[in-house]
Design a protein around this motif. Structure first.
Motif, short mmCIF file in Angstrom:
data_model
loop_
_atom_site.label_atom_id
_atom_site.label_comp_id
_atom_site.label_asym_id
_atom_site.label_seq_id
_atom_site.Cartn_x
_atom_site.Cartn_y
_atom_site.Cartn_z
N GLY A 1 60.48 21.29 70.64
CA GLY A 1 60.04 21.17 69.26
C GLY A 1 59.82 22.52 68.61
O GLY A 1 60.13 22.72 67.42
N PHE A 2 59.30 23.46 69.37
CA PHE A 2 59.04 24.81 68.85
C PHE A 2 60.35 25.50 68.44
O PHE A 2 60.45 26.04 67.33
CB PHE A 2 58.32 25.62 69.91
CG PHE A 2 58.02 27.04 69.51
CD1 PHE A 2 57.13 27.30 68.49
CD2 PHE A 2 58.63 28.10 70.15
CE1 PHE A 2 56.84 28.60 68.12
CE2 PHE A 2 58.36 29.41 69.78
CZ PHE A 2 57.47 29.66 68.77
N LEU A 3 61.35 25.44 69.30
CA LEU A 3 62.63 26.08 68.99
C LEU A 3 63.31 25.41 67.80
O LEU A 3 63.90 26.07 66.96
CB LEU A 3 63.54 26.06 70.22
CG LEU A 3 63.05 26.85 71.43
CD1 LEU A 3 64.05 26.75 72.58
CD2 LEU A 3 62.81 28.32 71.07
N ARG A 4 63.21 24.07 67.74
CA ARG A 4 63.81 23.37 66.61
C ARG A 4 63.13 23.79 65.30
O ARG A 4 63.79 23.94 64.27
CB ARG A 4 63.67 21.85 66.78
CG ARG A 4 64.42 21.23 67.94
CD ARG A 4 65.90 21.45 67.89
NE ARG A 4 66.45 21.26 66.55
CZ ARG A 4 67.64 21.73 66.18
NH1 ARG A 4 68.37 22.41 67.04
NH2 ARG A 4 68.09 21.50 64.98
N SER A 5 61.82 23.98 65.32
CA SER A 5 61.10 24.37 64.10
C SER A 5 61.51 25.77 63.66
O SER A 5 61.64 26.04 62.46
CB SER A 5 59.59 24.29 64.31
OG SER A 5 59.13 25.33 65.15
N LEU A 6 61.73 26.67 64.61
CA LEU A 6 62.16 28.03 64.26
C LEU A 6 63.56 28.01 63.65
O LEU A 6 63.84 28.71 62.67
CB LEU A 6 62.14 28.92 65.50
CG LEU A 6 60.77 29.20 66.11
CD1 LEU A 6 60.93 30.07 67.36
CD2 LEU A 6 59.84 29.88 65.12
N ALA A 7 64.46 27.23 64.24
CA ALA A 7 65.82 27.14 63.70
C ALA A 7 65.81 26.56 62.30
O ALA A 7 66.59 26.99 61.43
CB ALA A 7 66.70 26.31 64.62
N ALA A 8 64.92 25.60 62.05
CA ALA A 8 64.84 24.99 60.73
C ALA A 8 64.42 26.00 59.66
O ALA A 8 64.69 25.80 58.47
CB ALA A 8 63.86 23.82 60.76
N GLN A 9 63.79 27.09 60.08
CA GLN A 9 63.40 28.14 59.15
C GLN A 9 64.52 29.15 58.91
O GLN A 9 64.35 30.11 58.17
CB GLN A 9 62.17 28.88 59.69
CG GLN A 9 60.95 28.01 59.82
CD GLN A 9 59.86 28.67 60.65
OE1 GLN A 9 59.99 29.82 61.05
NE2 GLN A 9 58.79 27.94 60.89
N GLY A 10 65.67 28.94 59.57
CA GLY A 10 66.81 29.83 59.38
C GLY A 10 66.92 30.93 60.40
O GLY A 10 67.75 31.84 60.24
N ARG A 11 66.11 30.88 61.44
CA ARG A 11 66.18 31.92 62.46
C ARG A 11 67.34 31.68 63.42
O ARG A 11 67.85 30.57 63.55
CB ARG A 11 64.87 31.99 63.23
CG ARG A 11 63.66 32.13 62.31
CD ARG A 11 62.44 32.60 63.04
NE ARG A 11 61.23 32.32 62.28
CZ ARG A 11 60.12 33.03 62.35
NH1 ARG A 11 60.06 34.07 63.14
NH2 ARG A 11 59.06 32.70 61.63
N THR A 12 67.73 32.73 64.09
CA THR A 12 68.82 32.68 65.06
C THR A 12 68.22 32.55 66.45
O THR A 12 67.46 33.42 66.88
CB THR A 12 69.67 33.96 64.99
OG1 THR A 12 70.11 34.16 63.64
CG2 THR A 12 70.87 33.88 65.90
N ILE A 13 68.55 31.47 67.15
CA ILE A 13 67.95 31.19 68.45
C ILE A 13 69.04 31.12 69.52
O ILE A 13 69.95 30.29 69.41
CB ILE A 13 67.16 29.86 68.45
CG1 ILE A 13 66.28 29.74 67.21
CG2 ILE A 13 66.35 29.73 69.73
CD1 ILE A 13 65.16 30.72 67.13
N LEU A 14 68.96 31.97 70.53
CA LEU A 14 69.89 31.96 71.65
C LEU A 14 69.10 31.74 72.93
O LEU A 14 68.21 32.52 73.25
CB LEU A 14 70.67 33.27 71.73
CG LEU A 14 71.67 33.41 72.88
CD1 LEU A 14 72.75 32.34 72.81
CD2 LEU A 14 72.30 34.81 72.88
N VAL A 15 69.40 30.66 73.64
CA VAL A 15 68.65 30.26 74.83
C VAL A 15 69.61 30.11 75.99
O VAL A 15 70.54 29.31 75.94
CB VAL A 15 67.90 28.93 74.60
CG1 VAL A 15 67.09 28.55 75.83
CG2 VAL A 15 67.01 29.01 73.38
#
Length: 346
Positions: free
Chosen positions: A197-211
């Motif tokens: 949920g945390f990563l999804r919320s960050l992506a929803a803000q337009g951030r770039t997430i690589l895991v």
């Protein structure tokens, strides 16, 4: 930019504070890996690798242990020098980012702290290097759910708590880009659910997430896009939906052959199942299948959508000898992962 928290067993996270986000460049922190190669002597850890990570999406970087994921991430973060190719964030190399802590957050190891220092003091030291106030440290401890352990020595933390501390450190500067290496390791099911949920919320803000992960099943419920590598090479990249392939339907009935004929009349293709009582139907319209069966006077014993098994696909794509494990060259890559990148490059 502010971060809102996610449900995690009642641990109510706070916002990420009043820091102003400083983007890498105007293109919003897009990650680009282009023709990247890393050799250690005769050993090729990363082999002409190219892929991109878009802002506003969670990208899973997948491959078996030893596939070259960590080496790629360390090159991206300027910790290892590539033999050839480029790795950029927002169009520039990591070394070219003027304020890295407020642009790129990363967590590559869950042991990157002084064991005798408290979790809070570990974050305070990092914050001081970038002029970040201590109030931000407390916000991050609350955000990741370990405020009660903040004054305990980090050396006594469980693996899951270390992962949360590493994530708090990565988020200190309110970065546009977040790079995480195996962040779910050591987390309990509640923690994994919170992380998703945390990563999804960050992506929803337009951030770039690589895991990164070595198991697709761990990130299937989280990521938008996937990049799969094996032996340092790209084997598949695309959306998570594209890996599933077209949705089909499984139907079981008393006379599959008769149902297949009725479906052909309705311009629907099907193939017989191995058990002799089922069909795999090339449509996701379950109502259509039911209507055709009803008109044919056939009972339906089972009717459900089906997609390709992503875990089986992952193993099929990465099967074969893993040259990064079990041979005499593996220690060279391990030296690089430890930051000892001296002399072997060519």
């Amino acid at each position: 930019m502010r971060t809102t928290g996610c449900e995690d067993g009642g641990r109510g996270p706070a916002s990420t504070g009043k820091l102003t986000q400083m983007s890498a460049t105007a293109d919003g922190g897009r990650i680009e890996i282009t023709d990247l190669t890393k050799r250690f002597g005769d050993f090729v850890a990363v082999d002409n690798l190219s892929f991109s990570v878009a802002p506003g999406r969670v990208t899973g970087f997948l491959g078996p242990n030893g596939a070259g994921k960590t080496t790629t991430l360390r090159i991206l973060l300027g910790l290892v020098k590539p033999t050839a190719g480029t790795a950029t964030i927002g169009g520039v190399s990591y070394a070219g980012i003027s304020t890295p802590l407020t642009t790129v957050g990363s967590a590559l190891e869950a042991t990157n702290f002084h064991p005798g220092r408290s979790g809070r003091d570990h974050l305070r030291v990092l914050a001081a290097t970038a002029g970040i106030p201590d109030s931000r440290v407390d916000e991050m401890l609350e955000l990741v759910g370990i405020p009660a352990a903040a004054r305990q020595r980090a050396g006594g933390y469980s693996m899951g708590m270390r992962q949360r501390l590493g994530l708090a450190a990565a988020m200190l500067g309110d970065p546009q880009v977040l790079i995480l290496d195996e962040p779910a390791n050591g987390l309990d099911p509640e923690g994994i659910r919170w992380l998703r949920g945390f990563l999804r919320s960050l992506a929803a803000q337009g951030r770039t997430i690589l895991v990164s992960s070595h198991m697709l099943q761990e990130v299937e419920q989280t990521v938008d896009d996937v990049v799969i590598i094996s032996n340092g090479r790209l084997v598949r990249a695309g959306t998570i939906e594209s890996l599933h392939g077209p949705v089909t339907a499984l139907v079981r009935t008393s006379d599959p052959g008769r149902l297949a004929g009725a479906l052909r009349v309705a311009d629907v293709t099907s193939t017989p199942g191995a058990d002799g009582n089922s069909l795999s139907v090339q449509t996701d319209d379950l109502r259509l299948i039911g209507d055709v069966a009803l008109r044919a006077g056939l009972p339906i014993w089972q009717l459900q959508p089906q997609a390709s098994d992503l875990e089986e696909l992952f193993f099929a794509l990465t099967e074969g000898q893993n040259r990064n494990l079990g041979d005499g060259t593996a220690p060279q890559e391990q030296d690089a992962i430890a930051g000892q990148d001296g002399g072997n490059e060519k």
